[in-house]
Scaffold this motif. Sequence first.
Motif, mmCIF file in Angstrom:
data_model
loop_
_atom_site.group_PDB
_atom_site.id
_atom_site.type_symbol
_atom_site.label_atom_id
_atom_site.label_comp_id
_atom_site.label_asym_id
_atom_site.label_seq_id
_atom_site.Cartn_x
_atom_site.Cartn_y
_atom_site.Cartn_z
ATOM 1 N N LYS C 6 0.847 -1.200 0.000
ATOM 2 C CA LYS C 6 0.000 0.000 0.000
ATOM 3 C C LYS C 6 0.879 1.246 0.000
ATOM 4 C CE LYS C 6 -3.996 -2.022 2.259
ATOM 5 N NZ LYS C 6 -4.903 -2.055 3.357
ATOM 6 N N PHE C 7 0.457 2.216 -0.782
ATOM 7 C CA PHE C 7 1.215 3.459 -0.861
ATOM 8 C C PHE C 7 0.253 4.632 -0.770
ATOM 9 C CE2 PHE C 7 5.067 1.432 -2.457
ATOM 10 C CZ PHE C 7 4.573 0.281 -3.051
ATOM 11 N N GLU C 8 0.784 5.732 -0.203
ATOM 12 C CA GLU C 8 0.005 6.963 -0.255
ATOM 13 C C GLU C 8 0.887 8.052 -0.812
ATOM 14 O OE1 GLU C 8 -3.650 7.553 2.859
ATOM 15 O OE2 GLU C 8 -2.093 9.078 2.616
ATOM 16 N N PHE C 9 0.303 8.866 -1.667
ATOM 17 C CA PHE C 9 1.046 9.996 -2.224
ATOM 18 C C PHE C 9 0.231 11.258 -2.020
ATOM 19 C CE2 PHE C 9 4.526 7.909 -4.342
ATOM 20 C CZ PHE C 9 4.077 6.604 -4.487
ATOM 21 N N PRO C 10 0.914 12.348 -1.771
ATOM 22 C CA PRO C 10 0.162 13.610 -1.687
ATOM 23 C C PRO C 10 -0.371 13.934 -3.071
ATOM 24 C CG PRO C 10 2.529 14.033 -1.685
ATOM 25 C CD PRO C 10 2.366 12.553 -1.663
ATOM 26 N N LEU C 42 -10.473 11.442 -1.336
ATOM 27 C CA LEU C 42 -9.436 11.089 -0.360
ATOM 28 C C LEU C 42 -8.848 12.339 0.269
ATOM 29 C CD1 LEU C 42 -7.628 8.338 -2.481
ATOM 30 C CD2 LEU C 42 -8.993 7.950 -0.442
ATOM 31 N N GLY C 43 -9.623 13.389 0.273
ATOM 32 C CA GLY C 43 -9.129 14.640 0.852
ATOM 33 C C GLY C 43 -7.940 15.169 0.075
ATOM 34 N N GLY C 44 -7.934 14.942 -1.205
ATOM 35 C CA GLY C 44 -6.859 15.492 -2.022
ATOM 36 C C GLY C 44 -5.678 14.554 -2.219
ATOM 37 N N ARG C 73 -0.925 15.036 -13.055
ATOM 38 C CA ARG C 73 -1.448 15.923 -12.020
ATOM 39 C C ARG C 73 -2.766 15.381 -11.484
ATOM 40 N NH1 ARG C 73 -1.205 21.350 -15.331
ATOM 41 N NH2 ARG C 73 -2.711 21.965 -13.752
ATOM 42 N N PHE C 74 -2.619 14.432 -10.571
ATOM 43 C CA PHE C 74 -3.802 13.778 -10.011
ATOM 44 C C PHE C 74 -4.042 14.176 -8.568
ATOM 45 C CE2 PHE C 74 -5.211 11.283 -13.286
ATOM 46 C CZ PHE C 74 -4.338 10.292 -13.747
ATOM 47 N N ALA C 75 -5.318 14.111 -8.158
ATOM 48 C CA ALA C 75 -5.667 14.155 -6.742
ATOM 49 C C ALA C 75 -6.938 13.330 -6.593
ATOM 50 C CB ALA C 75 -5.910 15.589 -6.291
ATOM 51 N N ASP C 76 -7.201 12.821 -5.387
ATOM 52 C CA ASP C 76 -8.411 12.004 -5.148
ATOM 53 C C ASP C 76 -8.514 10.842 -6.127
ATOM 54 O OD1 ASP C 76 -10.035 15.040 -4.309
ATOM 55 O OD2 ASP C 76 -9.482 13.415 -2.926
ATOM 56 N N ILE C 77 -7.438 10.121 -6.214
ATOM 57 C CA ILE C 77 -7.373 8.988 -7.129
ATOM 58 C C ILE C 77 -6.964 7.747 -6.355
ATOM 59 C CG2 ILE C 77 -5.787 8.011 -8.874
ATOM 60 C CD1 ILE C 77 -7.968 9.559 -10.096
#
Lengths: 551, 307, 108
Positions: C6-10, C42-44, C73-77
Amino acid sequence: MISETFTDWATLKANRHKRLQRASRLAKGKIVSSADIIKLLETVIEPHDRVCIEGNNQKHADYLSRCLAQVAVERIHDLHIVQSNIALSNHLDIFEKGIARRLDFCYSGEQGARMARLVGEGKIEVGAIHTYLELYGRYFMDLTPRVCFIAADSSDRDGNIYTGPNTEDTPPIVESTAFKNGIVIVQVNKIVDKVPRVDVPADWVDYVVESPKPYYIEPIFTRDPAQISDIQVLMAMMVIKGIYAEYEVNRLNHGIGFDTAAIELLLPTYAAELGLKGKICQYMLVNPCPTLIPAIESGFIKSIHSAGSELGMEKYVAARPDVFFDGPDGSMRSNRTFCQLAGHYADLFIGSTLQIDPEGNTSTATLDRIAGFGGAPNFGSDSRGRRHTSKAWLKAGREGHRGNTKMPRGRKLVVQIVETYREHMQPTFVDRLDAWQLKDDFKMELPPVMVYGEDLTHIVTEEGIANLLLCKNDKEREQAIRGVAGFTPVGLARSHRAVDNLRDRGVIKRAEDLGIDKRQANRGMLAARSIKDLVHWSGGLYEPPKKFRNW
Amino acid sequence: MNLADWRKRDSFYEASARRRILGLLDQNSFQELLGPAERITSPHLEQLGFPVSFDDGVVIGSGLLNGKKVLIAAQESGFMGGAVGEVHGAKITGLLQLALISHVTAVLLVLDTGGVRLHEANAGLVAISEILHAAFRAREAGIPILVLIGGNNGCYGGMGIFARCCDYIIMSEEGRLSVAGPEVIETAGGVEEFDSRDRALVWRTMGGKHRYLLGEADRLVVDDIKAFREVAIELIQKPKPLTLESILQEHQRLGERLVAYGECKDALDIWKKIGIPEFDAIPLMDNDAFHSIVKPYLPREGTEEET
Amino acid sequence: MMELLKFEFPGHRAPLRPMRGSAFAGVVNSGSLEVLIESVDLGGRCQVEVKTSANGFRSTWDAVLEDFFARNRFADIKVSINDFGATPAVVSLRLDQAAAEIMEMGAK
């Protein structure tokens, strides 16, 4: 004072005469029956002889080598084998049995592991591992065969031999043996009344035997387009735009592989779109790979000289005599020696490899196998004896000019094309080649390197092209290599600043820098996507071997 | 077919399951059911430590075929060899059950499979039997089921049996249809009996052309999604009756066929016996030449090709 | 056995466009992978879940994914992957394919 000791200057001739005398009752003229062949070998060969067995890249005198493995070891032992390819298990059986002891060769792919074992057990003494031209050259120096076994399509009753499209390595083997009073033994598929053309004159031949089955031949140059991946299409596009177009590469050699097959299949589509027809790839040195068919049919390629033939391509090749080297009888004659020789003076070599280190040395050597090189090091090296110029050669020479000398030189383009990872997540880019381990394990004097970093001019990966000619020093060269090594440990250890700088200067070019849209880079770009497509392109002339059919 | 036309084709063989569906149906009409985002994956593969696929290797949904409402399923050849596991099978069964209650004109099944997914063992076997059952219910209700075979895996095993229980089979010459696979036959019977590496032999025995000549495949088309589509449009209008009479007729036909060709050792012998001229050139004939040569020798009821 | 990573990215502060729905690329055959990209609140941030048969390559995945999010340029993905031993080259290719698809959907 004149010496009274008598010097006999014709010892080889006399010895040859003795051997032929001993065997006189075993042949009718030159024809030997298969019932007598083993006895013949026991009679005309002597212990410690240097024997050249035609184990080429593709064709093999398999019947004769099988027979050799059945001679009585009390009569024939400790032979010195000089042979370019060790491919069949009976090639090594003779060592297992003590019939042969010493070996000089070029390539042993399939038999690499068994060879390693036999070397370890002391059953094989390896003289040296050579490239093809080196070994053939030594047939005329210090490794002249005393006896040779060759494979041919047919012979007439006098012993005139037809080797046809699969002539391959036969000429230097036969010439070196016949012209030093050696013994030439030929296995043929058929004895006929008249051969289609004479490839080896009867004068040079001592014995002919009709083998029970046609000589063994491998379709090793056929690559099924169905197996070409999108990544390989992307890399092929980069090569065409970033190297072939850039340097106007018109005379070249493709090493065998899916990467180069992808390039061939993009010529009628992508290269044509770029307006490159008539400007690149007109003269090729390569076997008649089926994947060349669309480019030939589209008028891209003017001439192809081949080291060997390829199963299923015989009719197509015979129907394109303007392109291939077809004889007056209509069939092709391949010749590995001349193809390799021409390759030395071509403008570019491109091929794949298994490992590359940060200096740019590349190798296909893997642990526990003694495999050798084949032809790649000949093609994949600079030819410093060259004097005639071409645009590509001069441009590469200008780019690669170093040091204080004012003297300009040309330079051959030597390209390695690889994905950064191979199957099972094995990195292509490594800090230390397995070749070093092999050197120690088998007590070689040098690690077996395919292309030296000094000769390498470009590396192409899915990450882009590194132009090593433009690197000013070893540190830049190392970063250029790391800069296309992707996510391998070697690649991740790059200096981002250095790589960005190299990219700004065009030393490293990414697909985007070349104006290539990655979404276009897919199999849909290929002129042919299946073997059946190739059959259609050839108008039905290409007859794929059964193993490539899916209909 | 000339080279230019050949290159223009939309290769069925090359295409993914979704690409095949989109090429077969009317534009923009496909609606996927239980797609990847639903993550209905195989619990068995998970347990065995194998990678799963979000759609378990089969794409199902509804759409229009020349304006007519159809349901469609296509197996993804690359995942587990298209083999049928519990979830994969349940999706197809569910689709066939849906056909009964949703008044569709037909069901299209693009099969590209080695048969039962052995990893899932009995669950896979049961899945196929449930598919069979659901298919017969649909046919009983007069909904034709068309099977399209033209991919890399062919259609083997239990799904080979299933295919022959449907109304029609449309094949390309690249396609193969049989029960036991070539390697299995060689292992069981020896290489003298069947050399699985002799691909010409494999296609001669199980490939589209032979199946067509034997009467197992109803149509043989070029490797082009458009060609499959055209034939499907025609055949969805003609459900084959599933009655005791039609089954007895089929048994009769099969019995006669066995008597006629049962002693033949190779497909070439069968084609020779049928009386087809140039029979040994059949495997390498292109589609047009093939059809024009064999047409006089293959009377077919109700599915005559247009000249 | 399969490894779950599992990974999280800003997420990107100025994503290219608002995302909608889901996009899908690839087939899980040997040496390959499938990628499912879904737009999720995902809150950005961005999340990645990888199920892979090739164990021990967490840092390689990390580098590949970091590169992917730098390119797009992704967010909430949310990215979900079933991997059967694909090389980073193939992973990047399929990620880019799915990314292109979801961006096209957002544009509609």
